[in-house]
Design an enzyme around this catalytic site. Structure first.
Site, short mmCIF file in Angstrom:
data_model
loop_
_atom_site.label_atom_id
_atom_site.label_comp_id
_atom_site.label_asym_id
_atom_site.label_seq_id
_atom_site.Cartn_x
_atom_site.Cartn_y
_atom_site.Cartn_z
N ARG A 82 0.82 -1.21 0.00
CA ARG A 82 0.00 0.00 0.00
C ARG A 82 0.86 1.27 0.00
O ARG A 82 0.50 2.28 0.60
CB ARG A 82 -0.96 0.01 1.20
N SER A 89 -11.40 0.62 3.01
CA SER A 89 -10.57 0.20 4.15
C SER A 89 -9.93 1.41 4.80
O SER A 89 -9.24 2.19 4.13
CB SER A 89 -9.51 -0.78 3.69
N GLU A 103 -5.06 4.12 5.95
CA GLU A 103 -5.03 3.83 4.52
C GLU A 103 -5.82 4.89 3.77
O GLU A 103 -5.47 5.28 2.66
CB GLU A 103 -5.60 2.45 4.23
#
Length: 317
Positions: free
Chosen positions: A182, A231, A301
């Site tokens: 990520r 998320s 995130e």
């Protein structure tokens, strides 16, 4: 002099900006462009006509003017005070998809990830099905190494095109992206404009079935029909963020009209009337509780941009 919070009057900023072929709008509302449906305005919102228009604008833009890039707002929280400087949102000029020899798919960065997955399906190309599970655009997938269902952008990317803050158009190979979980290590000032993906030969029926399975899994496990930002936190090494949040007793916890999803507790929901401050405060309380109960620090995130409410003082340039 620009105030400490970095905001000036949008109309005054607009008067200082170079001419474009695309669209410039002062004090443009951003809440309607995000899935959370919260947040203040952009001082100026720029929708470039194409890559050349974007490059010319950045080359002529005064260096002190902040630049922020957004996509479809699926994994974005805009703070209530709005976003200083110029917010760039790529549109129609960056929405082309083409299939090339060797099971490759080329896509502009305004293209939703799901459309690339569908283009691959239509042409019997396997390996890109996971993009069906990412609720954003190709630009966002490039910037955060987006992934789902066991695959990440780095697994299929050949290369990308981008424009830097000085208006230079550059090409990047996969290794130039410096990907990790990520995270993209390419320079922060790059605005990605196009990506080239490598697929593989596949059976269309099997690809279609895999896409149906992803769709059903998302429907069953995630609050996809709610005002959410996807998320919220990255999975720590060897852990699942949702399990840590659940163990901390945060499932269903609320701050104002912002609530932790009962269905998947790594999702925050705007139940109607929440502010960006409510959502961010809820996220920070989750982080505090998880750290307290497990000793693990969760990393956001969801991307948070702009300034809080009350930090919206203006001055005329």
């Amino acid at each position: 002099m620009r105030p400490a919070n970095g905001r000036i009057d949008g109309e005054a900023l607009l008067a200082r900006l170079p001419e474009v072929r695309g669209r410039l709008v002062a004090e443009a509302p951003l809440s309607g462009l995000t899935w959370f449906r919260v947040g203040g305005p952009a001082e100026v919102l720029f929708t470039p006509a194409d890559e050349d228009d974007l490059a010319a604008f950045l080359a002529a833009l005064p260096g002190e003017v902040p630049v922020t890039v957004i996509g479809v707002g699926s994994n974005l929280l805009v703070r209530d005070g709005g976003v200083p400087g110029v917010v760039i949102r790529l549109g129609r000029g960056f929405s082309a998809i083409s299939v090339e020899e060797g099971y490759r798919v080329r896509a502009g960065t305004a293209v939703p990830d799901v459309k690339v997955a569908r283009a691959a399906l239509d042409n019997g190309i396997a390996g890109l099905t996971f993009l069906r599970g990412i609720p954003g655009t190709i630009g966002g997938a490039l910037r955060m190494n987006g992934g789902a269902y066991g695959r990440e952008t780095k697994d299929v990317l050949i290369g990308a095109r981008a424009v830097d803050r000085q208006g230079r158009q550059v090409s990047l190979a996969l290794e130039d992206m410096h990907y990790s979980y990520r995270h993209c290590g390419a320079p922060d000032d790059l605005i990605f404009t196009e990506a080239l993906f490598q697929g593989e030969p596949g059976d269309s029926d099997r690809i279609a079935e895999a896409m149906r399975e992803i769709t059903e899994a998302r429907e069953q496990s995630q609050p996809v029909r709610s005002r959410t930002g996807g998320s919220t936190f990255k999975n720590p090494p060897g852990e699942k963020a949702w399990q840590l949040i659940d163990a901390a007793g945060m499932r269903g916890f609320a701050v104002g009209a912002a609530r932790v999803s009962e269905k998947h507790c790594n999702f925050l929901i705007n139940e109607g009337g929440a502010t960006a401050a409510d959502i961010e405060a809820l996220g920070e309380e989750i982080r505090r509780r998880v750290r307290e109960t497990s000793g693990i620090a969760l990393d956001w995130e969801i991307r948070r941009i702009g300034v809080p409410a009350g930090e919206t003082a203006r001055e005329t340039a």
